[in-house]
Design a protein around this motif. Structure first.
Motif, short mmCIF file in Angstrom:
data_model
loop_
_atom_site.label_atom_id
_atom_site.label_comp_id
_atom_site.label_asym_id
_atom_site.label_seq_id
_atom_site.Cartn_x
_atom_site.Cartn_y
_atom_site.Cartn_z
N THR A 135 -17.09 47.63 41.79
CA THR A 135 -16.28 47.85 40.59
C THR A 135 -15.17 48.85 40.86
N SER A 136 -15.51 49.98 41.46
CA SER A 136 -14.48 51.00 41.72
C SER A 136 -13.42 50.46 42.66
N GLY A 137 -13.81 49.65 43.66
CA GLY A 137 -12.84 49.10 44.58
C GLY A 137 -11.89 48.11 43.93
N ALA A 138 -12.43 47.22 43.10
CA ALA A 138 -11.59 46.24 42.41
C ALA A 138 -10.63 46.93 41.44
N VAL A 139 -11.15 47.91 40.72
CA VAL A 139 -10.31 48.62 39.75
C VAL A 139 -9.24 49.43 40.46
N ALA A 140 -9.60 50.10 41.55
CA ALA A 140 -8.62 50.89 42.30
C ALA A 140 -7.50 49.98 42.82
N LEU A 141 -7.87 48.82 43.35
CA LEU A 141 -6.86 47.90 43.87
C LEU A 141 -5.93 47.42 42.76
#
Length: 200
Positions: A135-141
């Motif tokens: 989740t954090s990776g997708a949102v950061a991207l």
């Protein structure tokens, strides 16, 4: 297969297992809503010092405002979920999580707005935000691609790396931070930018 074909664009090289890859973020959003409900439970169970009367009203209204923001972010099309007028908000969030899991597909845009609202709520409650690595990776991207100009100026030409979540994206010298502070910076909720890897 000839060896040279493995390196060609759109080649016949063996594919990686991609059965978990999806553009539907329902489960991730539902987990965020459940985490917000848990943060509310913990905040209500923990006794706090008595604030002056005028400050107490403002402090009480801030979480309620942020809960409304989270519910709005998580239901952008309206009608997916209607919060009961008299139920405690933590119950609303859990009901919304259940409706999300069985409802329509959720875009990364909706997930990102909901995560930003959840992080603001957690900070207002004095809770430690929790985000799954995916989740954090997708949102950061997503946020890196849509951030305001001052934020893009900081991250442009760099690789972003979460030191605690196992994701990296971008090109250039590495800027790193823990996942949640990175997302907060990219969402414009923090002035603490990721730092050059050599400076840590």
């Amino acid at each position: 297969m000839a060896d040279f074909m493995r390196d060609l664009p759109l080649s016949w090289r063996p594919r990686d297992d991609e059965h978990t890859v999806s553009s539907d973020w329902r489960e991730a959003l539902a987990d965020v809503l459940d985490a917000a409900a848990a943060a509310l439970d913990a905040a209500r169970a923990e006794p706090r010092g008595v604030a002056p009367a005028d400050a107490a009203g403002a402090a009480a209204s801030e979480p309620e405002r942020l809960i409304e923001r989270l519910i709005t972010a998580a239901t952008p099309r309206h009608g997916l979920f209607e919060a009961p007028a008299s139920a405690p908000r933590r119950t609303d969030l859990r009901e919304l999580a259940r409706a999300t899991r069985s409802g329509r597909k959720v875009s990364v845009r909706t997930l990102s707005r909901s995560v930003a609202a959840y992080l603001a709520l957690a900070r207002a409650l004095g809770a430690t935000p929790v985000l799954a690595h995916r989740t954090s990776g997708a949102v950061a991207l997503y946020l890196a691609a849509t951030a305001h100009t001052p934020i893009r100026a900081v991250i442009s030409g760099h690789t972003l790396r979460a030191t605690d979540a196992g994701w990296t994206f971008g090109r250039g010298p590495t800027l790193e931070a823990e996942a949640v502070p990175m997302v907060e910076f990219l969402a414009g909720q923090s002035l603490v930018a990721p730092r050059a890897a050599s400076a840590r």
